[in-house]
Design a protein around this motif. Structure first.
Motif, PDB file in Angstrom:
ATOM      1  N   ARG A  18       1.356  -1.360  -0.210  1.00  0.00           N
ATOM      2  CA  ARG A  18      -0.069  -0.032  -0.126  1.00  0.00           C
ATOM      3  C   ARG A  18       1.164   1.468   0.025  1.00  0.00           C
ATOM      4  O   ARG A  18       0.226   2.584   0.270  1.00  0.00           O
ATOM      5  N   CYS A  19       1.965   1.045  -0.835  1.00  0.00           N
ATOM      6  CA  CYS A  19       2.784   2.637  -0.082  1.00  0.00           C
ATOM      7  C   CYS A  19       3.248   3.392  -1.453  1.00  0.00           C
ATOM      8  O   CYS A  19       3.370   2.780  -2.544  1.00  0.00           O
ATOM      9  N   ALA A  20       2.873   4.073  -1.661  1.00  0.00           N
ATOM     10  CA  ALA A  20       2.887   5.113  -2.863  1.00  0.00           C
ATOM     11  C   ALA A  20       3.664   5.593  -3.097  1.00  0.00           C
ATOM     12  O   ALA A  20       4.251   5.176  -4.330  1.00  0.00           O
ATOM     13  N   ASP A  21       3.838   6.103  -2.197  1.00  0.00           N
ATOM     14  CA  ASP A  21       5.946   7.293  -2.587  1.00  0.00           C
ATOM     15  C   ASP A  21       6.670   6.934  -0.883  1.00  0.00           C
ATOM     16  O   ASP A  21       6.180   6.938  -0.340  1.00  0.00           O
ATOM     17  N   VAL A  22       7.546   7.432  -0.632  1.00  0.00           N
ATOM     18  CA  VAL A  22       8.460   7.245  -0.041  1.00  0.00           C
ATOM     19  C   VAL A  22       9.500   8.595  -0.242  1.00  0.00           C
ATOM     20  O   VAL A  22      10.365   8.216  -0.983  1.00  0.00           O
ATOM     21  N   THR A  23      10.046   9.272   0.840  1.00  0.00           N
ATOM     22  CA  THR A  23      10.691  10.073   0.932  1.00  0.00           C
ATOM     23  C   THR A  23      11.794  10.789   2.048  1.00  0.00           C
ATOM     24  O   THR A  23      10.963  10.732   3.162  1.00  0.00           O
ATOM     25  N   VAL A  24      12.702  10.598   1.474  1.00  0.00           N
ATOM     26  CA  VAL A  24      14.246  10.738   2.293  1.00  0.00           C
ATOM     27  C   VAL A  24      14.733  12.230   2.209  1.00  0.00           C
ATOM     28  O   VAL A  24      15.045  11.942   0.275  1.00  0.00           O
ATOM     29  N   GLU A  25      15.282  12.738   2.519  1.00  0.00           N
ATOM     30  CA  GLU A  25      16.045  13.787   2.533  1.00  0.00           C
ATOM     31  C   GLU A  25      15.662  14.896   0.819  1.00  0.00           C
ATOM     32  O   GLU A  25      16.703  15.025  -0.084  1.00  0.00           O
ATOM     33  N   GLY A  26      14.547  15.305   0.790  1.00  0.00           N
ATOM     34  CA  GLY A  26      13.608  15.344  -0.225  1.00  0.00           C
ATOM     35  C   GLY A  26      13.693  14.979  -1.784  1.00  0.00           C
ATOM     36  O   GLY A  26      13.660  15.503  -2.236  1.00  0.00           O
ATOM     37  N   GLN A  27      14.078  13.480  -1.518  1.00  0.00           N
ATOM     38  CA  GLN A  27      14.154  12.977  -2.766  1.00  0.00           C
ATOM     39  C   GLN A  27      13.362  11.748  -2.652  1.00  0.00           C
ATOM     40  O   GLN A  27      12.680  11.034  -1.580  1.00  0.00           O
TER      41      GLN A  27
END
Length: 168
Positions: free
Chosen positions: A111-120
């Protein structure tokens, strides 16, 4: 007059007052910039943002991300979770060097659409499926309507529609 932080030991200082851990550049592979980021975030608090796919309620987001947090906890990752919207959550890590491992786990979740790490932003497995489904649906719609494209213009039943791509 002395600063209030002069008499406090390094380990007891607030994180923003501590000196950053030294980075050994001899151990950094220049072809992997992610390794340098990991080393520079070691021992620092880092936030990882995740979006739940679909249109979940805040309660549903709470349940889904609670399962993710439990899995990460069972794998010995010290993460705290904060739901910040109906489909958005923040995972806070005390050791920022682990953020990319947590990101890899999260993007693999159904169910994960997206992940943001350090602006990426990293698309989740669900986002990839949604994108493929959307592309496939667009192709079906085009075939149903009898549209033909030559790359620059769209032809509908022999009539030319407006340019899809404008030349600059």
């Amino acid at each position: 007059m002395t600063s209030t932080y002069d008499d406090i030991e390094e380990g007891d200082l607030p994180e923003h007052r501590r000196s950053p851990p030294p980075v050994d550049f001899s151990k950094v592979d220049p072809s992997k910039p992610e390794d340098l980021l990991k080393m520079s975030k070691k021992g620092r608090t880092l936030m990882v943002f995740a979006t739940v796919s679909g249109n979940p309620s805040e309660k549903e987001t709470e349940e889904i991300t609670g399962l993710w947090q439990g899995s990460l906890f069972n794998a010995n990752y010290d993460v705290q979770r904060f739901v910040v919207g109906s489909n958005r959550v923040i995972f806070m890590l005390r050791d920022g060097s682990l953020a990319w491992e947590v990101k890899d786990f999260l993007v693999a979740q159904q169910r994960c659409a997206d992940v943001t790490v350090e602006g990426q932003v990293f698309p989740g497995s669900m986002a990839k499926k949604d994108k493929a489904k959307e592309t496939q649906q667009n192709e079906v719609n085009i075939k149903k309507k009898g549209r033909k494209t030559d790359g620059k213009t769209e032809v509908v039943n022999g009539n030319h529609a407006s340019n899809l791509k404008q030349e600059l």
